[in-house]
Scaffold this active site. Structure first.
Site, PDB file in Angstrom:
ATOM      1  N   ARG A   1       0.843  -1.205   0.000  1.00 13.67           N
ATOM      2  CA  ARG A   1       0.000   0.000   0.000  1.00 13.67           C
ATOM      3  C   ARG A   1       0.877   1.253   0.000  1.00 13.67           C
ATOM      4  O   ARG A   1       0.613   2.221   0.713  1.00 13.67           O
ATOM      5  CB  ARG A   1      -0.948   0.048   1.220  1.00 13.67           C
ATOM      6  CG  ARG A   1      -2.034  -0.985   1.333  1.00 13.67           C
ATOM      7  CD  ARG A   1      -3.014  -0.948   0.187  1.00 13.67           C
ATOM      8  NE  ARG A   1      -2.593  -1.923  -0.803  1.00 13.67           N
ATOM      9  CZ  ARG A   1      -2.781  -3.228  -0.704  1.00 13.67           C
ATOM     10  NH1 ARG A   1      -3.409  -3.710   0.294  1.00 13.67           N
ATOM     11  NH2 ARG A   1      -2.360  -4.052  -1.638  1.00 13.67           N
TER      12      ARG A   1
ATOM     13  N   GLU B   1      -4.292   3.804   6.600  1.00 13.33           N
ATOM     14  CA  GLU B   1      -4.059   3.655   5.158  1.00 13.33           C
ATOM     15  C   GLU B   1      -4.398   4.944   4.401  1.00 13.33           C
ATOM     16  O   GLU B   1      -3.660   5.334   3.497  1.00 13.33           O
ATOM     17  CB  GLU B   1      -4.891   2.477   4.623  1.00 13.33           C
ATOM     18  CG  GLU B   1      -4.633   2.194   3.157  1.00 13.33           C
ATOM     19  CD  GLU B   1      -5.370   0.958   2.645  1.00 13.33           C
ATOM     20  OE1 GLU B   1      -5.282  -0.108   3.281  1.00 13.33           O
ATOM     21  OE2 GLU B   1      -6.026   1.074   1.600  1.00 13.33           O
TER      22      GLU B   1
ATOM     23  N   SER C   1     -10.402   0.056   3.982  1.00 15.33           N
ATOM     24  CA  SER C   1      -9.630  -0.302   5.176  1.00 15.33           C
ATOM     25  C   SER C   1      -9.034   0.965   5.769  1.00 15.33           C
ATOM     26  O   SER C   1      -8.373   1.718   5.057  1.00 15.33           O
ATOM     27  CB  SER C   1      -8.491  -1.247   4.811  1.00 15.33           C
ATOM     28  OG  SER C   1      -9.002  -2.371   4.157  1.00 15.33           O
TER      29      SER C   1
END
Ligand SMILES: Cc1cc2nc3c(=O)[nH]c(=O)nc-3n(C[C@H](O)[C@H](O)[C@H](O)COP(=O)(O)OP(=O)(O)OC[C@H]3O[C@@H](n4cnc5c(N)ncnc54)[C@H](O)[C@@H]3O)c2cc1C
Length: 284
Positions: A101, A278, A179
């Protein structure tokens, strides 16, 4: 200033092998529409990422990924308007320095992605080898098996919907940024201090030294249940999945962050791990 990229178009070129095709996708294309296009043309490599909301141009920024696939797996290069040098440059995989990510752009190289090239494979209508236990489980298949492309994408979307991870006007749990925390990567030594039942996977880099933990499991087992919210707050943990923070209607950014901080504190107190958000938090 905010630039909303709306450039559209998908071109295809010969790939590096007979069964491979390079697609150049304009940054403004919708990611899920692009996945659909790839499947329509029998091209495998992104079917596990069906249903991720957003544009193709945003994909490389955080190296989007789901169900055993990451954008970096098929990435070739992209065109970038570099805000520092004011030049248009082509960045390849090494330049992007992708991580979980993460990419060099996420880490602060500023500029605009105008198109992205991915190299996908033809397997006669089959998917790439399955690298997600959840997909394998849904089909009663083994890891590494190849399954009908369209069925894999449909199954992924079904699984996403059960977790509130598929945008839908009828699902208040999908009013989130997906998320909220990344899955922590820790040393094997540290992981051994956690309860044995806590899920863990070898990291993609698989250097043998680290494992990836389930942020959702850590949250749930730190005492935060699905649907949890702080008193009086309009921000709540999704009622389907502990990893998403949802806006129940009119929640302020402050309320979202208060809940995120509370989650971090609970997990840190219980397991000694600081969860990393995130989404990019701007001006906080
Ligand atoms: C319900 C839900 C589920 C999700 N599930 C997943 C998932 O499974 N996996 C996953 O990885 N993500 C997931 N996400 C996160 C989200 O889908 C990705 O971050 C996606 O890439 C965001 O796309 P966007 O176009 O909305 O980008 P934005 O949110 O608008 O931008 C994201 C970042 O990229 C930058 N950016 C965007 N476009 C460009 C461009 N053309 N050039 C340069 N920089 C750019 C922005 O400046 C910003 O920093 C989910 C989100 C939601 C809401």
């Amino acid at each position: 200033h905010v630039i909303k990229v709306e450039t559209k178009g998908i071109e295809s070129f010969k790939g590096s092998a007979e069964n491979k095709t390079v697609l150049r996708i304009q940054a403004g294309e919708n990611w899920d529409d692009f996945v659909d296009h790839a499947i329509e043309h029998g091209l495998a490599g992104v079917e596990g990422m069906a249903g991720i909301p957003g544009t193709v141009g945003a994909g490389p920024v955080q190296n989007i990924g789901a169900y055993g696939q990451e954008l970096s797996d098929t990435f070739v290069r992209l065109e970038f308007v570099d805000y520092e040098t004011h030049e248009i440059v082509i960045l390849d995989k090494a330049d992007l320095a992708f991580g979980y990510r993460d990419s060099v752009i996420n880490r602060g190289r500023t500029g605009l992605i105008t198109w992205v090239e991915l190299e996908l494979e033809h397997f006669g209508g089959l998917s790439a080898p399955i690298s997600s236990g959840q997909i394998a489980g849904a089909f009663g298949a083994q890891m590494g098996d190849q399954l009908p492309l369209r069925e894999v994408a449909d199954s992924v979307k079904k699984m996403r919907a059960t977790k509130g991870m598929l945008l839908s006007d009828n699902d208040p749990d999908s009013v989130s940024c997906g998320s909220f925390f990344t899955n922590p990567i820790v040393s094997h030594t540290f992981a051994r201090t956690l309860p044995e039942v806590s899920p863990r996977w070898e990291t993609l880099e698989d250097d043998g030294l680290t494992v990836k933990l389930s942020a959702a499991w850590l949250i749930e087992n730190s005492g935060i249940n699905k649907g949890f919210s702080l008193p009086g707050s309009k921000a709540a943990i999704s009622s389907k999945h502990c990893l998403a923070i949802t806006n129940r209607g009119g929640a302020t950014a402050k309320e979202i962050l208060q809940l995120a901080n509370y989650v971090q504190l609970q997990v840190s107190n219980r397991f000694g791990i600081t969860l990393v958000p995130e989404p990019n938090l701007i001006s906080f």
